[in-house]
Scaffold this active site. Structure first.
Site, PDB file in Angstrom:
ATOM      1  N   GLU A   1      -0.745   3.995  10.903  1.00 24.58           N
ATOM      2  CA  GLU A   1      -0.094   4.739   9.830  1.00 24.58           C
ATOM      3  C   GLU A   1       0.799   5.827  10.437  1.00 24.58           C
ATOM      4  O   GLU A   1       0.461   6.420  11.463  1.00 24.58           O
ATOM      5  CB  GLU A   1      -1.171   5.379   8.959  1.00 24.58           C
TER       6      GLU A   1
ATOM      7  N   LYS B   1       0.364   1.711  -0.040  1.00 24.82           N
ATOM      8  CA  LYS B   1      -0.976   2.261  -0.212  1.00 24.82           C
ATOM      9  C   LYS B   1      -1.315   2.415  -1.683  1.00 24.82           C
ATOM     10  O   LYS B   1      -0.584   3.054  -2.450  1.00 24.82           O
ATOM     11  CB  LYS B   1      -1.063   3.615   0.506  1.00 24.82           C
TER      12      LYS B   1
ATOM     13  N   CYS C   1      -5.589   4.204   6.038  1.00 22.09           N
ATOM     14  CA  CYS C   1      -6.312   5.470   6.140  1.00 22.09           C
ATOM     15  C   CYS C   1      -7.566   5.525   5.273  1.00 22.09           C
ATOM     16  O   CYS C   1      -8.464   4.708   5.422  1.00 22.09           O
ATOM     17  CB  CYS C   1      -5.367   6.634   5.845  1.00 22.09           C
TER      18      CYS C   1
END
Length: 528
Positions: free
Chosen positions: A256, A316, A372
């Site tokens: 990321e 995301k 994440c």
């Protein structure tokens, strides 16, 4: 409890902590139970989540720890409301059963509310090195939490029973403890038996994957102030890793934020990415921040194919509140001007991601990206895995830990990925901008683990698998079952409470109503 989590990694303290909290709450009045739970929550979350305030100050850290602690306090309050009417009846053993059920529900609640919740620091995520860890394959993270809590309650019951044996004459209700202990042994040790008698499968076709941890110029919130340097680090790391290597990997994975310069709009960034792909001679999966749509930005995984063309993307699905977007910005600005560090909110993706990776001379496989904190959300991980469950695939956890410095956050996240590998029966490529990174096998073991804030490039051979695990099949059933069982216990407790408060008649005439709440609390031996 805090000692059970990375970087202390003393997993056995988790059931001990459950036992001590269960002993402290048993028989307590609701208000006292609430305060005891709040104290436990502060003692646990303040050190365990200390990374959340490392660069933004104490207020966000303490606010987050307080919010999480309130869920534990409410858990203890509900537990004692269920327990108290049961303790003086033949249903006494059921009072102890409320504890592991309450742990599952408490983690479910704080993992979904508010703003989508924060399912961090769950009992299950402390058990990556525990003999109980393989049980995640059968009942997921909620089932593993239930198993750990059952072990804790078993320790509590054993201590109570032992105190009756060596203390004053045994009361009649003590006869129930051996029966209860037997039931709890089955509940607690059945998962352990399943874990010990079965080994999570690790079979599958091996594929070569290169992960690149490029590092950042310095830790902190301004890690992206030198965005070009971060991108160059990952490009150079890829080029150096391929020097002198004749056989290309099947895939290269960057973390990321490896390109916070939008490579779809910035030609220089696009040329750099193409140079890295040319050196690797393989598909490239990178983490990028994209400009748009509109006033928003997107945290995305971009998949570049060797033949060129526009990259495929995954956006995301669960941006982190107060980190990637600010809900009610004008209101929270009254408490901290740090909200303005997030100048533009991140948009929320609306679909799971998956990219087909071609392999020369072999069948292709799928890489399933997770970005994440998404790795901590049960539903997102399950949907990502099951959507292509019939296709051979591996999971990629792309993360950036630069904003948390030299704290335990990176190790805590790596431990979550290890539990996910067991839960879904998949290899995981866990790659961070600054570390910790590594290749995780489907049984939770790992290889090529890196250190914090060091550049690293590692080749691994994860196996691709097609299995849909029992945990994937049952989905949220453990949480639904815990909710149903708790509702039954609550209904039973309410019935007993009404019966205890009825008007009792004696030969001398009617007696005053007896209020169970005003009766003396049931005496229970203290356990320390």
């Amino acid at each position: 409890m805090a000692l059970a989590f990375p970087t202390h990694d003393q997993w056995w303290w988790a059931p001990v902590a459950v036992a001590l909290l269960s002993a402290a709450v048993l028989g307590s009045r609701p208000r006292l139970a609430f305060l005891v739970g709040l104290g436990h929550g502060f003692g646990f979350f303040l050190p365990t989540l200390s990374w959340s305030g490392i660069y933004v100050g104490n207020l966000p850290w303490i606010a987050l720890a307080t919010l999480e602690a309130l869920y534990v306090a409410l858990m203890c309050l509900v537990t004692t409301v269920v327990q108290r009417p049961l303790l003086a009846t033949r249903w006494r053993p059921l009072a102890f059963a409320a504890v592991p059920l309450a742990w599952v529900l408490q983690e479910w609640a704080r993992g979904t509310t508010p703003f989508g919740g924060l399912p961090w620091a769950r009992l299950a995520f402390s058990q990556a090195d525990s003999p109980l860890a393989p049980f995640a394959r059968y009942a997921g993270a909620p089932g593993l939490t239930f198993a750990v809590a059952c072990v804790g309650v078993l320790l509590h019951v054993g201590a109570v029973w032992l105190s009756h044996r060596v203390g004053r004459p045994r009361p009649a209700r003590a006869a129930a403890y051996p029966v209860l202990a037997g039931v709890l042994v089955l509940l607690a040790l059945a998962p352990a038996a399943a874990a010990l008698l079965t080994t999570p499968p690790t079979d599958g076709r091996k594929v070569s994957v290169l992960m690149v941890q490029g590092n950042v110029p310095k830790p902190g919130l301004d890690f992206n102030a030198e965005r070009r340097a971060v991108l160059d680090n990952h490009v150079n790391g890829t080029v150096r890793a391929m020097e002198g290597r004749s056989e290309p990997p099947s895939l290269v994975v960057w973390p990321e934020n490896s390109s916070d310069i939008d490579p779809l709009k910035n030609q220089d960034a696009a040329v750099d990415v193409q140079a890295a792909q040319a050196a690797a001679r393989a598909p490239l999966l990178i983490g990028a921040v994209l400009d748009g749509p509109g006033r928003y930005v997107s945290n995305a995984s971009l998949f570049y194919r060797p033949e060129g063309g526009a990259p495929e993307r995954y956006v995301k699905q669960h941006p982190v509140p107060f980190a990637e977007y600010i809900p009610y910005r004008s209101f929270f600005r009254n408490f901290s001007d740090k909200v303005d560090l997030v100048a533009r909110d991140f948009v929320k993706g609306d679909r799971t991601g998956g990219f087909e990776v071609p392999v020369r001379g072999q069948d292709p496989y799928w890489i399933i990206p997770t970005i994440c904190f998404e790795v901590a959300y049960d539903g997102l991980m399950r949907e990502s895995t099951v959507q292509d469950g019939r296709q051979a695939n591996i999971l990629a956890v792309q993360t950036n830990n630069a904003t948390f410095g030299f704290t335990a956050e990176s190790e805590q996240q790596f431990a979550i990925s290890r539990i996910r590998a067991i839960e879904h029966g998949r290899s995981v490529v866990h790659v961070s901008t600054v570390g910790v990174s590594g290749f995780i096998n489907p049984d939770g073991t790992y290889t090529s683990k890196t250190s914090l804030f060091t550049p690293a490039a590692r080749f691994g051979e994860p196996v691709v698998r097609t299995e849909i695990t029992p945990s994937d099949r049952i989905g949220q059933l453990p949480e639904y079952a815990a909710a149903g069982a708790t509702a039954v216990l609550l209904a039973l407790s309410c019935g007993l409470r009404r019966r205890n408060a009825r008007v009792r008649r004696t030969p001398a005439g009617p007696a005053a109503p007896v209020d169970h709440e005003k009766e003396p609390a049931v005496a229970t031996p203290s356990v320390s």
